[in-house]
Write an enzyme that holds these catalytic residues in place. Structure first.
Site, PDB file in Angstrom:
ATOM      1  N   ASP A 142       0.833  -1.217   0.000  1.00  0.00           N
ATOM      2  CA  ASP A 142       0.000   0.000   0.000  1.00  0.00           C
ATOM      3  C   ASP A 142       0.861   1.257   0.000  1.00  0.00           C
ATOM      4  O   ASP A 142       0.937   1.982   0.997  1.00  0.00           O
ATOM      5  CB  ASP A 142      -0.949  -0.014   1.201  1.00  0.00           C
ATOM      6  CG  ASP A 142      -1.882   1.195   1.171  1.00  0.00           C
ATOM      7  OD1 ASP A 142      -1.977   1.835   0.109  1.00  0.00           O
ATOM      8  OD2 ASP A 142      -2.500   1.491   2.217  1.00  0.00           O
TER       9      ASP A 142
ATOM     10  N   LYS B  86       0.349   3.371  -2.525  1.00  0.00           N
ATOM     11  CA  LYS B  86      -0.511   4.255  -3.326  1.00  0.00           C
ATOM     12  C   LYS B  86       0.277   4.924  -4.457  1.00  0.00           C
ATOM     13  O   LYS B  86       0.376   6.144  -4.550  1.00  0.00           O
ATOM     14  CB  LYS B  86      -1.191   5.299  -2.433  1.00  0.00           C
ATOM     15  CG  LYS B  86      -2.142   4.663  -1.413  1.00  0.00           C
ATOM     16  CD  LYS B  86      -3.025   5.660  -0.710  1.00  0.00           C
ATOM     17  CE  LYS B  86      -4.007   4.964   0.218  1.00  0.00           C
ATOM     18  NZ  LYS B  86      -3.341   4.217   1.331  1.00  0.00           N
TER      19      LYS B  86
ATOM     20  N   ASP C 205       2.869   7.611  -9.953  1.00  0.00           N
ATOM     21  CA  ASP C 205       4.008   8.150 -10.699  1.00  0.00           C
ATOM     22  C   ASP C 205       3.777   7.946 -12.198  1.00  0.00           C
ATOM     23  O   ASP C 205       2.737   7.433 -12.599  1.00  0.00           O
ATOM     24  CB  ASP C 205       5.288   7.453 -10.227  1.00  0.00           C
ATOM     25  CG  ASP C 205       6.462   8.407 -10.203  1.00  0.00           C
ATOM     26  OD1 ASP C 205       6.692   9.103 -11.210  1.00  0.00           O
ATOM     27  OD2 ASP C 205       7.155   8.468  -9.172  1.00  0.00           O
TER      28      ASP C 205
ATOM     29  N   PRO D 175     -11.117   0.787   3.026  1.00  0.00           N
ATOM     30  CA  PRO D 175     -10.483   1.267   4.255  1.00  0.00           C
ATOM     31  C   PRO D 175     -11.381   2.326   4.893  1.00  0.00           C
ATOM     32  O   PRO D 175     -12.371   2.747   4.289  1.00  0.00           O
ATOM     33  CB  PRO D 175      -9.194   1.901   3.748  1.00  0.00           C
ATOM     34  CG  PRO D 175      -9.544   2.401   2.380  1.00  0.00           C
ATOM     35  CD  PRO D 175     -10.602   1.463   1.833  1.00  0.00           C
TER      36      PRO D 175
ATOM     37  N   VAL E 275     -12.665   1.949   8.042  1.00  0.00           N
ATOM     38  CA  VAL E 275     -13.522   1.343   9.060  1.00  0.00           C
ATOM     39  C   VAL E 275     -12.860   1.546  10.424  1.00  0.00           C
ATOM     40  O   VAL E 275     -11.664   1.326  10.566  1.00  0.00           O
ATOM     41  CB  VAL E 275     -13.718  -0.170   8.778  1.00  0.00           C
ATOM     42  CG1 VAL E 275     -14.407  -0.858   9.948  1.00  0.00           C
ATOM     43  CG2 VAL E 275     -14.490  -0.363   7.481  1.00  0.00           C
ATOM     44  N   GLY E 276     -13.632   1.980  11.394  1.00  0.00           N
ATOM     45  CA  GLY E 276     -13.080   2.185  12.730  1.00  0.00           C
ATOM     46  C   GLY E 276     -12.656   3.618  12.941  1.00  0.00           C
ATOM     47  O   GLY E 276     -13.495   4.520  12.995  1.00  0.00           O
TER      48      GLY E 276
ATOM     49  N   GLN F 198     -11.623   6.024  11.189  1.00  0.00           N
ATOM     50  CA  GLN F 198     -12.126   7.085  10.318  1.00  0.00           C
ATOM     51  C   GLN F 198     -13.646   7.223  10.341  1.00  0.00           C
ATOM     52  O   GLN F 198     -14.212   8.040   9.620  1.00  0.00           O
ATOM     53  CB  GLN F 198     -11.644   6.884   8.887  1.00  0.00           C
ATOM     54  CG  GLN F 198     -10.155   7.165   8.731  1.00  0.00           C
ATOM     55  CD  GLN F 198      -9.737   7.059   7.277  1.00  0.00           C
ATOM     56  OE1 GLN F 198     -10.208   7.779   6.435  1.00  0.00           O
ATOM     57  NE2 GLN F 198      -8.847   6.132   6.997  1.00  0.00           N
ATOM     58  N   GLY F 199     -14.316   6.368  11.092  1.00  0.00           N
ATOM     59  CA  GLY F 199     -15.735   6.619  11.319  1.00  0.00           C
ATOM     60  C   GLY F 199     -16.732   5.609  10.795  1.00  0.00           C
ATOM     61  O   GLY F 199     -17.875   5.588  11.242  1.00  0.00           O
TER      62      GLY F 199
END
Lengths: 182, 182
Positions: A31, A33, A36, A131, A133-134, A136-137
């Site tokens: 990960d 991300k 480039d 992604p 979960v938890g 970040q709300g």
């Protein structure tokens, strides 16, 4: 298992390679991300494959060509943080790009259930990773309920006083949704 | 000097740290094109600062908050490869984001001189870095002529049979433009 910059800065790519070697049965996602130019992305993917990763997360908005690698590619279509305003206006085009590039999976933030539903409708055969979960709300199970295949949970487990209990709570919620669905 | 994934995959962050230590007078740019959620970007920037970098390149389209770091930030506004179609439609908004975030520099591909001119007009005090000179097709000096402060040249020198001669050719062309300008 998802490995990104924070762990790599501590352990180095050699340390990451060792951990992957110790747990060969997991599905290892790089990960970083990647965002480039295609020549550099091709080069990085080859390097990450040598580290032992099974899949790599790339950003779709930078524009790509098809890459010559054995690993799976997971493209970011929508991010979960409140500042991620650019993804909203480009969402449909990013789904087009995912389709054009033939990625194996896409990332859609769990805090965007309406985007998960739309992505599932548009790309029925692509795996959706969510992604957010938890910490970040988003509630555990909520992204799966909206059509995601996997929820990515990090800080709410890692930062918990009882990580094992918290992980079990997450899995329990996800099972509830999956069983309710089938 | 610009350090990215390719070198880091070979040398590791420890190797990069050693090189930076050996040449403390250069301006060291971490070119990992960060495009993550703000919590993770903050964490990565702290790590890169410990490695010894003076500046870090971040993507602006992912959406950011202001970061608490000593290093300079350089935001990507336009990329130089032909597949980079998303940047065109979002160019004005990305310049807004650069302004809002108060970055020290921006990246605008050298193959997009009209974008360099527009960025220079909109952000007169921000340093403009232009990759894409040489291998990707832009002539040395052309980005500076359009208003860039620095041209980033990689493969046309590294891949040359006579890198020293090629580097001198590049510098000569840039000097021509700079002297013509002043």
């Amino acid at each position: 298992m998802k490995v990104g910059f924070p762990i790599t800065l501590s352990l180095g790519f050699d340390g990451v390679r060792e951990i992957i070697r110790d747990f060969p049965d997991y599905y290892w996602i790089a990960d970083y991300k990647l965002a480039d130019i295609p020549e550099v992305v091709q080069y990085i993917l080859e390097g990450l494959e040598r580290v032992g990763f099974d899949a790599s997360i790339i950003h779709l908005f930078t524009g790509h060509r098809r890459y010559d690698v054995g690993m799976e590619l997971i493209g970011v279509v929508a991010m979960s943080h409140p500042e991620a305003k650019f993804f909203r206006g480009n969402f449909e085009k990013l789904l087009d790009e995912a389709e054009l590039l033939g990625v194996d999976g896409i990332v859609v933030g769990a805090t965007r259930p309406e985007m998960i539903r739309e992505a599932r409708r548009r790309l029925p055969d692509v795996r959706i990773f969510s992604p957010g979960v938890g910490a970040q709300g988003a509630e555990p199970g909520s992204a799966i309920a909206a059509g995601a295949d996997f929820e990515i949970v990090g800080r709410s487990i890692l930062g918990s006083k009882n990580p094992r209990l918290e992980a079990m709570r997450v899995v329990e919620a996800q099972r509830g949704v999956i069983h309710g669905r089938s």
